[in-house]
Design an enzyme around this catalytic site. Structure first.
Site, PDB file in Angstrom:
ATOM      1  N   MET A 279      -7.420   5.128 -29.042  1.00 37.77           N
ATOM      2  CA  MET A 279      -8.863   5.123 -29.295  1.00 37.77           C
ATOM      3  C   MET A 279      -9.499   6.406 -28.790  1.00 37.77           C
ATOM      4  SD  MET A 279     -10.300   1.236 -28.833  1.00 37.77           S
ATOM      5  CE  MET A 279      -9.782   1.015 -27.122  1.00 37.77           C
ATOM      6  N   HIS A 280      -9.017   6.918 -27.648  1.00 38.29           N
ATOM      7  CA  HIS A 280      -9.547   8.178 -27.119  1.00 38.29           C
ATOM      8  C   HIS A 280      -9.292   9.331 -28.085  1.00 38.29           C
ATOM      9  CE1 HIS A 280     -10.112   7.337 -22.526  1.00 38.29           C
ATOM     10  NE2 HIS A 280     -10.879   6.602 -23.300  1.00 38.29           N
ATOM     11  N   GLU A 281      -8.124   9.310 -28.739  1.00 39.53           N
ATOM     12  CA  GLU A 281      -7.826  10.353 -29.706  1.00 39.53           C
ATOM     13  C   GLU A 281      -8.863  10.367 -30.833  1.00 39.53           C
ATOM     14  OE1 GLU A 281      -5.544  12.877 -29.907  1.00 39.53           O
ATOM     15  OE2 GLU A 281      -5.233  12.381 -27.792  1.00 39.53           O
TER      16      GLU A 281
END
Length: 249
Positions: A229-231
């Protein structure tokens, strides 16, 4: 211990108190705080007689999550939150850990507190998972540990809305943990620690290992999903703007 921001105190031969006191950075996850906590928990791991740990902060701060520099490094792709295990040190500790949250717990600092075996809130303090305030999705296992410890509905609200909650408000919302005046948090933690220390150390270690095994196993999968999700969310221009404009506010 050679840390200037983390103190290690033997309350009794069986009870340890770790105090986070990085006043310059208000207990954000500075390198000095991370190094000090790493040393403290390693010392506990190596000691054959400790039975319980109390983790606490100073004045009105418990732990404040990532530093602005650290968040910008993640934005730039230079770091990931999994580069350190600060958020899960209490979970990995073989003996029971009490998070005595006498002060504010923010973002990753709040997640870190909930990975302890026992948690005590103060009525006056602010508790928040403010990741989405900066425009990126939560990390540090927050998407798993909040629902497990607080219940899904409250956790979903806290994670998505990223609002500030006083301990007194969370108590009214059915928080399943003690909520006491700030001045009474350490007293409650010490009382609990003495009760725990009455039990045999080997049995404490054995039971904790059994109780948290599934959390430890699930955490690896959840943090991988959080990194994915951070990507998608962390490297967007508005995130950098929010980190610069909103950090510390």
């Amino acid at each position: 211990m050679d840390s200037t921001v983390v103190s290690f105190h033997e309350v009794t031969p069986e009870i340890v108190q770790i105090t986070m006191e990085d006043r310059i950075h208000k207990n954000t996850f500075s390198k000095s705080l991370i190094d000090g906590l790493t040393q403290a928990f390693q010392r506990i791991e190596d000691h054959p007689h400790y039975k319980c740990v109390i983790l606490t902060g100073y004045d009105s701060y418990f732990a404040s999550g990532g530093t602005q520099t650290g968040l910008l490094s993640i934005f730039e792709g230079k770091e990931q939150f999994t580069d350190t295990n600060i958020y899960r040190m209490s979970l990995d500790c073989k003996i029971p850990v009490i998070s005595a949250m006498q002060g504010h717990a923010i973002g990753g600092g709040f997640a870190m507190a909930l990975f302890a075996d026992f948690v005590i809130f103060s009525r006056e303090s602010i508790y928040t998972t403010n990741f989405m305030k900066y425009g990126f999705t939560p990390g540090m296992g927050a998407t798993m540990i909040l629902p497990k410890k607080l219940g899904f509905s409250l956790a979903e609200e806290m994670l998505i809305n990223a609002a500030n909650y006083r301990g007194a408000e969370l108590e009214k919302r059915g928080l399943p943990f003690p909520v006491v005046p700030r001045a009474e948090v350490m007293g409650r933690a010490l009382e609990l620690a003495h009760q725990i220390a009455e039990k045999p150390r080997f049995s404490l270690i054995t039971l904790k290992e059994h109780l948290v095994r599934s959390i430890r196993e699930e955490l690896a999968m959840v943090t991988e999903q959080e990194l994915l999700m951070h990507e998608k969310t962390f490297h967007r221009p508005e995130v950098k703007e929010r980190i610069h404009d909103l950090f510390g506010k």
